[in-house]
Design a protein around this motif. Structure first.
Motif, PDB file in Angstrom:
ATOM      1  N   LEU A   6     -35.047  -0.667  -8.409  1.00 24.55           N
ATOM      2  CA  LEU A   6     -35.604  -0.658  -9.755  1.00 24.55           C
ATOM      3  C   LEU A   6     -34.498  -0.231 -10.706  1.00 24.55           C
ATOM      4  N   LEU A   7     -34.217  -1.075 -11.676  1.00 25.62           N
ATOM      5  CA  LEU A   7     -33.225  -0.783 -12.703  1.00 25.62           C
ATOM      6  C   LEU A   7     -33.967  -0.181 -13.883  1.00 25.62           C
ATOM      7  N   GLU A   8     -33.735   1.084 -14.127  1.00 25.45           N
ATOM      8  CA  GLU A   8     -34.454   1.801 -15.172  1.00 25.45           C
ATOM      9  C   GLU A   8     -33.525   2.056 -16.358  1.00 25.45           C
ATOM     10  N   GLY A   9     -34.055   1.855 -17.546  1.00 32.49           N
ATOM     11  CA  GLY A   9     -33.263   2.135 -18.732  1.00 32.49           C
ATOM     12  C   GLY A   9     -34.091   2.038 -19.993  1.00 32.49           C
ATOM     13  N   ARG A  10     -33.526   2.595 -21.028  1.00 36.41           N
ATOM     14  CA  ARG A  10     -34.159   2.537 -22.334  1.00 36.41           C
ATOM     15  C   ARG A  10     -33.958   1.150 -22.935  1.00 36.41           C
ATOM     16  N   PRO A  11     -34.762   0.784 -23.936  1.00 36.23           N
ATOM     17  CA  PRO A  11     -34.536  -0.502 -24.609  1.00 36.23           C
ATOM     18  C   PRO A  11     -33.097  -0.574 -25.138  1.00 36.23           C
ATOM     19  N   GLY A  12     -32.468  -1.718 -24.916  1.00 38.43           N
ATOM     20  CA  GLY A  12     -31.103  -1.920 -25.387  1.00 38.43           C
ATOM     21  C   GLY A  12     -30.027  -1.418 -24.443  1.00 38.43           C
ATOM     22  N   SER A  13     -30.442  -0.871 -23.284  1.00 35.24           N
ATOM     23  CA  SER A  13     -29.454  -0.336 -22.341  1.00 35.24           C
ATOM     24  C   SER A  13     -28.722  -1.439 -21.582  1.00 35.24           C
ATOM     25  N   GLY A  14     -29.317  -2.631 -21.507  1.00 31.98           N
ATOM     26  CA  GLY A  14     -28.663  -3.744 -20.818  1.00 31.98           C
ATOM     27  C   GLY A  14     -29.365  -4.209 -19.561  1.00 31.98           C
ATOM     28  N   LYS A  15     -30.630  -3.845 -19.376  1.00 33.93           N
ATOM     29  CA  LYS A  15     -31.363  -4.229 -18.169  1.00 33.93           C
ATOM     30  C   LYS A  15     -31.437  -5.754 -18.016  1.00 33.93           C
ATOM     31  N   THR A  16     -31.793  -6.442 -19.081  1.00 34.36           N
ATOM     32  CA  THR A  16     -31.898  -7.900 -19.023  1.00 34.36           C
ATOM     33  C   THR A  16     -30.531  -8.517 -18.743  1.00 34.36           C
ATOM     34  N   THR A  17     -29.507  -8.006 -19.374  1.00 35.06           N
ATOM     35  CA  THR A  17     -28.146  -8.507 -19.153  1.00 35.06           C
ATOM     36  C   THR A  17     -27.756  -8.357 -17.686  1.00 35.06           C
ATOM     37  N   VAL A  18     -28.086  -7.227 -17.082  1.00 36.02           N
ATOM     38  CA  VAL A  18     -27.761  -7.003 -15.674  1.00 36.02           C
ATOM     39  C   VAL A  18     -28.460  -8.045 -14.800  1.00 36.02           C
ATOM     40  N   ILE A  19     -29.754  -8.282 -15.029  1.00 34.21           N
ATOM     41  CA  ILE A  19     -30.498  -9.256 -14.215  1.00 34.21           C
ATOM     42  C   ILE A  19     -29.925 -10.663 -14.398  1.00 34.21           C
ATOM     43  N   ARG A  20     -29.659 -11.056 -15.623  1.00 30.54           N
ATOM     44  CA  ARG A  20     -29.115 -12.404 -15.863  1.00 30.54           C
ATOM     45  C   ARG A  20     -27.754 -12.588 -15.219  1.00 30.54           C
ATOM     46  N   ARG A  21     -26.884 -11.606 -15.367  1.00 29.57           N
ATOM     47  CA  ARG A  21     -25.548 -11.714 -14.759  1.00 29.57           C
ATOM     48  C   ARG A  21     -25.638 -11.681 -13.239  1.00 29.57           C
ATOM     49  N   LEU A  22     -26.515 -10.860 -12.700  1.00 33.96           N
ATOM     50  CA  LEU A  22     -26.714 -10.820 -11.259  1.00 33.96           C
ATOM     51  C   LEU A  22     -27.151 -12.190 -10.750  1.00 33.96           C
ATOM     52  N   ALA A  23     -28.127 -12.792 -11.389  1.00 33.80           N
ATOM     53  CA  ALA A  23     -28.609 -14.114 -10.979  1.00 33.80           C
ATOM     54  C   ALA A  23     -27.476 -15.141 -11.009  1.00 33.80           C
ATOM     55  N   ALA A  24     -26.628 -15.073 -12.030  1.00 28.32           N
ATOM     56  CA  ALA A  24     -25.517 -16.029 -12.151  1.00 28.32           C
ATOM     57  C   ALA A  24     -24.450 -15.807 -11.084  1.00 28.32           C
ATOM     58  N   LEU A  25     -24.306 -14.586 -10.600  1.00 27.18           N
ATOM     59  CA  LEU A  25     -23.270 -14.275  -9.613  1.00 27.18           C
ATOM     60  C   LEU A  25     -23.661 -14.613  -8.174  1.00 27.18           C
ATOM     61  N   LEU A  26     -24.936 -14.752  -7.921  1.00 26.40           N
ATOM     62  CA  LEU A  26     -25.391 -15.000  -6.551  1.00 26.40           C
ATOM     63  C   LEU A  26     -24.956 -16.382  -6.075  1.00 26.40           C
ATOM     64  N   ARG A  27     -24.336 -16.432  -4.907  1.00 25.06           N
ATOM     65  CA  ARG A  27     -23.861 -17.704  -4.350  1.00 25.06           C
ATOM     66  C   ARG A  27     -24.590 -18.078  -3.059  1.00 25.06           C
ATOM     67  N   THR A  28     -24.990 -17.070  -2.281  1.00 24.58           N
ATOM     68  CA  THR A  28     -25.588 -17.351  -0.981  1.00 24.58           C
ATOM     69  C   THR A  28     -27.075 -17.032  -0.934  1.00 24.58           C
ATOM     70  N   ARG A  29     -27.609 -16.556  -2.023  1.00 27.68           N
ATOM     71  CA  ARG A  29     -29.022 -16.195  -2.076  1.00 27.68           C
ATOM     72  C   ARG A  29     -29.710 -17.000  -3.168  1.00 27.68           C
ATOM     73  N   ARG A  30     -30.924 -17.457  -2.890  1.00 30.70           N
ATOM     74  CA  ARG A  30     -31.735 -18.123  -3.907  1.00 30.70           C
ATOM     75  C   ARG A  30     -32.630 -17.069  -4.544  1.00 30.70           C
ATOM     76  N   ALA A  31     -32.551 -16.960  -5.860  1.00 31.31           N
ATOM     77  CA  ALA A  31     -33.355 -15.976  -6.583  1.00 31.31           C
ATOM     78  C   ALA A  31     -34.510 -16.661  -7.297  1.00 31.31           C
ATOM     79  N   VAL A  32     -35.675 -16.035  -7.237  1.00 30.93           N
ATOM     80  CA  VAL A  32     -36.835 -16.465  -8.011  1.00 30.93           C
ATOM     81  C   VAL A  32     -37.240 -15.304  -8.906  1.00 30.93           C
ATOM     82  N   GLY A  33     -37.784 -15.642 -10.046  1.00 31.50           N
ATOM     83  CA  GLY A  33     -38.222 -14.609 -10.971  1.00 31.50           C
ATOM     84  C   GLY A  33     -38.052 -15.050 -12.407  1.00 31.50           C
ATOM     85  N   PHE A  34     -37.896 -14.068 -13.297  1.00 32.44           N
ATOM     86  CA  PHE A  34     -37.817 -14.379 -14.715  1.00 32.44           C
ATOM     87  C   PHE A  34     -37.108 -13.269 -15.463  1.00 32.44           C
TER      88      PHE A  34
END
Length: 177
Positions: A6-34
């Motif tokens: 669980l990535l916990e943070g205040r609004p504007g801390s970068g939680k969405t940015t972390v998830i988006r960048r993580l999804a873009a970096l994955l090469r061997t795993r298929r990610a589902v979600g939003f």
């Protein structure tokens, strides 16, 4: 044992940015979600959009002009967006996960959790053998507080100081599983 972060943070801390960048970096795993993001007009937040991973469908989840119910703060929430976009791929993964599949959710927030089917599916996912990375607010909430108390949860604080390095660290960890 599955990875549960669980990535916990205040609004504007970068939680969405972390998830988006993580999804873009994955090469061997298929990610589902939003992911979700603010909708702004003239510098003022007026709503939130939801987008499925991989540039999939996008729709307005909540807006000041939506009548609700439900309402979360000043926003009316369109539960149909959760039921059409966010819930189906997660439900399918909970029922029959593909090898190496990973769930990324941004976020387990009050608006998203107004959808009972989504909330029930998230419970099922956390009881399954699927790796999950999800974002949560730092604020207290009965549903997310219960998740945070689970023994199998790793709670990671997202800050401006770590949000740039966190996606690569998480990707390396998840790809090595």
């Amino acid at each position: 044992m599955p990875t549960r972060i669980l990535l916990e943070g205040r609004p504007g801390s970068g939680k969405t940015t972390v998830i988006r960048r993580l999804a873009a970096l994955l090469r061997t795993r298929r990610a589902v979600g939003f992911t979700t993001e603010e909708i702004r007009q003239g510098g003022t937040r007026v709503g939130f959009a939801l987008e499925t991973l991989g540039g999939g469908p996008r729709a307005v989840l909540a807006h000041v002009d939506f009548p609700g119910p439900p309402r979360v703060g000043r926003y009316g929430v369109d539960l149909g967006v959760m039921k059409r976009l966010a819930w189906p791929p997660l439900r399918s993964t909970a029922a029959d996960p593909a090898p190496g599949e990973l769930v990324l959710i941004d976020e387990l927030g009050r608006m998203e959790l107004t959808c009972t089917a989504f909330r029930d599916t998230v419970r099922s996912l956390f009881e399954s053998d699927i790796d999950i990375v999800a974002t949560v607010h730092a604020k207290s909430d009965p549903f997310t507080d219960a998740l945070k108390r689970r023994a199998d949860i790793e709670l990671v604080q997202v800050t401006r100081a770590n949000r740039d390095t966190l996606p690569a660290d998480l990707a390396a960890r998840l790809e090595s599983r």
